[in-house]
Design an enzyme around this catalytic site. Structure first.
Site: not given
Lengths: 235, 226
Positions: B95, B53-55
């Site tokens: 990320s 996940t991007e975060n």
């Protein structure tokens, strides 16, 4: 070197009108609510803010926008479960938006902290967000030039600091924090606790203290999404 | 064009199931917000897939039970998730280095429109909406393969598979496979090639619901829905 420790109001007291301020957090995770509210109380106007989003509900970043303190928002996703404050300001032409793809935003901030004035990326090539930017072909692929992003101040939330400003974070509340500490002339970090020197294993330091200028201890920080769920409005 | 009422469109869950069958064992995968998030539930047993996940999290699992949500442990949709054994946490630049540096194997995203040349439009619908792009442009330009999961037509019956996107692009020539509620379509050499169609639907009927030419590479198979 030991970093000065302030209360939230003291930490943000010298942020002037027109300052650029990076605010950590991804939605509510990592949002430094106490520092942002101190900035609101302090009254600085015409701010340029950098955050992944553009505020939620009636607290934090959204409150700054609602109160008309923000001239420009640099972000990747100005929508949230309740992004009314930004929406109203934007549609009324009261706030400027610079929309940046999320990875480009992160890398621009990193570049700002690392002394890299520009870099090329595939991201946004062939899209409207590349318009007006220098593009160059490398090995048969088109890349878009992006400039570094720096700021006068960063407001960041971490979990723990030692007196030298070495930081560790809490899970996905880390997000933009380490990058913003690097890219701001003055990085102000609120932490749940400041521990003794030597209590943070050097192997697990995420942000080395050289990137941190001021510390603020907030033992039991407010969580933005909890405030939003309660319908809280600040002040 | 309307669809013969006897033809059953796939449900969102069935669409997610079908897309999940094409995730290879050992993949690192990023699932877009919305319907693509459902895909994780349907990956066949025995395949090990690591979700990004991007975060700043690799190796997350399902939403925790009520009362155990941690506001500091969320996915890109800001929904609570859990850390699986072997998970890793990192900052945003790392990320997106995973995304932009070509380290992720697959991203599955939604779409407003997909063009026959693989162009994707999924971030800005029309001029008046407030634009929001998030990580979509990074994902499509950096991840090795991009699948799209979307209904074949809009709510008012307009085709989403088109010759050229009329909405602003997210990326040019980035999509390799589209899973809809009526068909599985590949993008090959700037053309749509039909691989599977739902039971009872003819290729001509599918063409009538599509805004671009549809090609065949052998007879399309049956789009199954478990």
């Amino acid at each position: 070197m030991k970093k000065p420790i302030f209360d939230p109001a003291g930490a943000v007291a010298d942020i002037p009108d027109g300052a650029s301020v990076m605010i950590g957090g991804f939605g509510g995770a990592g949002a430094p609510v106490e520092l942002v509210h101190a900035l609101l109380d302090q009254g600085a106007r015409e701010l340029t803010l950098v955050n992944n989003n553009a505020g939620n509900g009636g607290v934090g970043l959204a409150a700054l926008i609602r109160e008309g303190r923000v001239r420009k928002m640099i972000c990747s996703f100005p929508r949230s479960s309740d992004s009314r404050a930004f929406q109203e300001a934007y549609l009324a032409g009261k706030i400027e938006l610079e929309l940046v793809p999320q990875g480009t935003l992160a890398e621009r901030i990193r570049a700002g902290g690392a002394g890299i004035p520009a870099f090329f990326t595939r991201t946004s090539a062939g899209t409207p967000l590349a318009e007006g930017k220098e593009q160059r072909e490398f090995d048969g692929q088109l890349y878009v030039m992006e400039r570094w992003l720096k700021a006068d101040f960063a407001l960041v939330k971490a979990k723990r600091a030692d007196p030298y400003g070495n930081l560790v974070y809490n899970k996905t509340a880390r997000n933009f924090g380490p990058l913003m500490c690097m890219a701001a002339a003055t990085a102000i970090v609120q932490v749940n606790e400041i521990v003794e020197l030597g209590e943070i294993d050097p192997e697990i330091v995420v942000t080395p203290g050289i990137f941190v200028n001021r510390l603020v201890a907030v033992a039991d920080p407010q969580q933005e999404e909890r405030l939003v769920a309660q319908g809280a409005v600040y002040p | 064009m309307s669809l013969d009422p006897a033809i059953k469109r796939l449900t969102r869950q069935q669409m997610a199931w079908r897309a999940a069958q094409d995730i290879a064992d050992g993949s690192y995968v990023n699932l877009g917000i919305g319907m693509p998030e459902l895909v994780a539930r349907y990956v066949p047993a025995g395949r090990h897939v690591t979700y990004h996940t991007e975060n700043g999290l690799l190796g997350f699992g399902e939403r925790p039970p009520e009362g155990q949500e941690d506001p500091d442990l969320v996915n890109a949709g800001k929904k609570p998730v859990t850390l699986l054994p072997g998970a890793a946490l990192f900052h945003h630049a790392d990320s997106f280095a995973m995304i932009r540096g070509g380290h992720l194997d697959l991203s599955i995203l939604g779409a407003f429109q997909v063009a026959q040349n693989g162009d994707l439009a999924n971030w800005q619908a029309g001029e008046d909406a407030i634009p929001a792009v998030g990580g979509a442009m990074d994902l499509v330009s950096g991840v090795k393969q991009v699948f799209v999961l979307t209904e074949h037509t809009t709510r008012d019956g307009q085709p989403k598979l088109v010759e050229r996107c009329s909405y602003a692009l997210t990326g040019a020539g980035v999509v390799t496979r589209v899973f809809t509620d009526l068909a599985v379509v590949d993008v090959i050499d700037r053309q749509f090639v039909v691989r599977e169609i739902v039971d009872g639907l003819s290729l001509d009927a599918l063409r009538a619901l599509t805004g671009a030419d549809l090609h065949e590479a052998g007879a399309p198979g049956l789009l199954k829905a478990a």
